[in-house]
Design an enzyme around this catalytic site. Sequence first.
Site, PDB file in Angstrom:
ATOM      1  N   CYS A 190      54.111 -12.261 -12.436  1.00 52.54           N
ATOM      2  CA  CYS A 190      53.603 -11.764 -10.948  1.00 52.54           C
ATOM      3  C   CYS A 190      53.078 -12.934 -10.489  1.00 52.54           C
ATOM      4  CB  CYS A 190      52.638 -10.541 -11.234  1.00 52.54           C
ATOM      5  SG  CYS A 190      52.211  -9.478  -9.816  1.00 52.54           S
ATOM      6  N   HIS A 219      55.215  -6.392 -14.962  1.00 52.54           N
ATOM      7  CA  HIS A 219      54.558  -6.296 -15.945  1.00 52.54           C
ATOM      8  C   HIS A 219      55.010  -5.326 -17.218  1.00 52.54           C
ATOM      9  CE1 HIS A 219      51.197  -8.254 -13.593  1.00 52.54           C
ATOM     10  NE2 HIS A 219      51.745  -7.467 -12.628  1.00 52.54           N
TER      11      HIS A 219
END
Length: 493
Positions: free
Chosen positions: A334, A431
Site C-alpha cells: 500500500c 493488505h
Amino acid sequence: MNTQTLMIQGTTSDAGKSMLVTALCRWLSRQGIRVAPFKPQNMALNSVVSINGGEIGRSQAVQAFAAGLSPHTDMNPVLLKPNTDKSAQVIIHGHAVSNMPAHSFHHYKPIAMRAVLESHARLAAQYDRIIVEGAGSPAEINLRANDIANMGFAEAVDCPVILIADIDRGGVFAHLVGTLALLSESEKARVKGFIINRFRGDIALLKPGLDWLEEYTGKPVLGVLPYLQGLHLEAEDALPHTPDFIAPVEQKCLQVIVPALPRISNHTDFDPLRLHPQVNLQFVGPGEAIPAADLIILPGSKSVRADLDWLRKQGWVLAIRRHLRYGGKLIGICGGFQMLGKLIHDPAGLEGESGSSQGLAFFDMQTTLRPDKLLRNVQGTLACSGTSVTGYEIHNGVSVFNKEYRPMAYFLQGTDGAMSEDGLIMGGYLHGLFESSDACSALLNWAGLENCSQTPNYRAICDAAINRLADSIDQYLDTRQLNQLLHLNSLSA
C-alpha cells in the site's frame, strides 16, 4: 434502561475493552444469541473493508468474527484515521467525509452522533444483544462535551456500563475509583460493576482490595481476568509491545524487518509472520540500528510523503540499497508500495501539505493521491507462484506505470502492483498478503526461506484465541450477574 445494549468502558486506553467485547461476543454467540459488536467512535490506523464496501476499525471486524458475522459499517459508524498529531481523516458510515483538525471534529460531534445513533438503531432491529466498546476513558474531562464515544453514547441510549481496568499497569484501585469520581451522578449510576484485567499471582492476595472496592463504591466486582500468556488478538491500533504470542523461532530462520513508520497503518498485516516459527520479524523504530535481514517490508502509511521523509532521515534508503545489492528481497504494501515509485503527488493535501515528493525510484511509477478512496475485498493469484491469495485494498492513491512490469498479483478485477525485472522487489496495494497459509508460504519461499513447511493456519490461531477468551468468561467472571445485566433469561422465556 436499555436491556438490549451493554457497554464496556475502560479506565485507560488498552485496559482490555476490545478484548472483553470480543470475548463476550463469542460467549453469547455460543449460546445461540444473535449478538453484534459496536464501537461508536474508533481512532485507529488498522482498518478493513466491510461486507457493504465501507471502512471500519479492524478490532470491530475481529469482534464480528467472534460473533459469527461479517463486518459491517454499522458496527463502527465513526472512524478517525490520524494524519498528524493534530488532525485526522473522518470516516462516517465507512466513507471519508473530510480531513479535520481536532478542534473542528469537536464541533462536528453532534453530526457524528446522529450517524452513531442511526447505526445503533439498525443493529438493534436485527440482533438480540449489542455489546458496545468505548474509547480511551470516560474520565477525559477535556473530551466530555458532546461526547459520542463513552458516557455520551451510554446516556443517549440509556444502557448499563461495565468498567474494566488493567492491573498489570499498577494502581488499579486508583484507576477505578478515580474514574468513577470524575463521572456525573447519572453516569455513576449506570456503571453496574467492575472487571479487573491481566492479573498474575495469588488471587487471595487481591481479595482484601476487592472487598474494599465493593464496600467503598457500592458496586460489585464482576470478576478478575488472568494475564493470558501466549494469547494472540489483533491490535486495535498501537504496535504490539509484548512478545507473548510470538512463536519460538528456529535457529535457521528468515530474518524480516519492518520500519515502524510514525503513521504506520494496518501493521496487523505482519501478525502471521510474527506467529511463524521459521520467521524472526522485527519492527525497527526511530534511532534504532537497522539490522541485516533477508526481507525488508515497507508497510502501509496514512501519511506516505511524511513517512518517506522519515525513512530518509533514519537512514533506511541507504540500508535498503545495500540490502538489495547483497541479494535481499523487498516488499512494499500500500503506502510502502507507493514509496517504491519515482514520484508521489498530493495536490489536494489529503495527507498533509499539498505538493510532491521523490520516491525511492525502484519502479518507473508515479502515484497521485485523489479524494475518492478505493475500498474493496479481492481474491486472485500471486504472480510469483500462482498461489491463491485474498485480501483487501484501502487507498487514495492511483499509481501509473511508465513501463510494463510483471504484476504482483492477478485479480478478477485486473492486476495489482509490480515485480522488478531482477525478481528482488515486489509491491502492491493488497493488505492481508500473509493471512492465507499457502500465500504466506509462497511469499516466504520467494524471500529465501528454504523448506517453508511450518506455516501456521492464521485464522485457526485467531479463532482459538477468541475461544480461549470466551472460556475465560465462564471461568473467571460472575456469569449470573452478567446474565442479569444482559437480561438473557428474557430471551429464553
